[in-house]
Enzyme design. Structure first.
Site, short mmCIF file in Angstrom:
data_model
loop_
_atom_site.label_atom_id
_atom_site.label_comp_id
_atom_site.label_asym_id
_atom_site.label_seq_id
_atom_site.Cartn_x
_atom_site.Cartn_y
_atom_site.Cartn_z
N GLU A 238 40.46 46.95 46.10
CA GLU A 238 40.28 48.36 45.72
C GLU A 238 38.91 48.59 45.10
OE1 GLU A 238 42.70 46.27 45.03
OE2 GLU A 238 44.61 47.27 44.63
N ASN B 13 39.57 41.73 49.19
CA ASN B 13 39.35 40.90 48.00
C ASN B 13 38.39 39.75 48.31
OD1 ASN B 13 41.55 39.96 49.57
ND2 ASN B 13 42.42 38.84 47.87
N1 THU Z 1 44.20 41.51 44.37
C1 THU Z 1 43.60 42.62 44.90
O1 THU Z 1 42.71 42.52 45.74
N2 THU Z 1 44.03 43.85 44.46
C2 THU Z 1 45.01 44.03 43.53
O2 THU Z 1 45.20 45.15 43.05
C3 THU Z 1 45.84 42.90 43.11
C4 THU Z 1 45.21 41.55 43.33
C5 THU Z 1 43.74 40.19 44.83
C6 THU Z 1 42.97 39.41 43.81
C7 THU Z 1 43.18 37.99 44.27
O3 THU Z 1 42.19 37.67 45.24
C8 THU Z 1 44.52 38.00 44.95
O4 THU Z 1 44.85 39.37 45.15
C9 THU Z 1 45.63 37.35 44.15
O5 THU Z 1 45.67 37.84 42.85
#
Ligand code: THU
Length: 131
Positions: free
Chosen positions: A56, A43
């Site tokens: 993802e 992320n």
């Molecule tokens: N996040 C992801 O990377 N994938 C997901 O499916 C759920 C949320 C990240 C986004 C953000 O940087 C952090 O988790 C908190 O929401």
């Protein structure tokens, strides 16, 4: 072909590169294609919070940018902060886009309980796709 545990280890490895200074919630993802190719993503957050990119979608975008044309077999998702960190709704829709109506294994880490295996059809019933 690599095992579910090996794919999860790749997701666990890439999580170290997460840029998540605002949520402190790092996520890693690893996508496996039927030709054996694997793409990683983590992320990437932003000062303008709504611009955050999930792990993802980062992994899927990387596969597309690399010219990947295979079918996705599985996606492993990991966060050290949450047991069985499941894909958000937006990421479920992104995964379904590239499923080509096939099911895709979603591999989650249940921490001390091992892996939890589900699928995109289970997580996104009646998924939307333009034909
Ligand atoms: N996040 C992801 O990377 N994938 C997901 O499916 C759920 C949320 C990240 C986004 C953000 O940087 C952090 O988790 C908190 O929401």
């Amino acid at each position: 072909m690599i095992t579910n545990e090996e794919l999860m280890n790749i997701a666990k490895d890439v999580v170290r590169n997460s840029y998540s200074p605002y949520s402190n919630f790092p996520v890693g993802a690893a996508v496996l294609y039927d030709n054996g190719n694997i793409y990683k993503g983590t992320n990437v957050e932003n000062s303008s919070f709504g611009l955050t990119l999930c792990a993802e979608r980062n992994a899927l975008s990387t596969a597309i940018a690399e010219g990947e044309k295979g079918n996705i077999l599985a996606i492993a998702i990991y966060s050290p902060k949450e047991k069985m960190c499941a894909p958000c709704g937006a990421c479920r829709q992104w995964i379904w886009e590239f499923a080509n109506n096939n099911d895709i294994q979603i591999i989650l880490e249940a921490h001390e309980e091992g892996l939890h295996i589900t699928s995109i059809k289970e997580l996104l019933p009646l998924g939307f796709k333009l034909r």
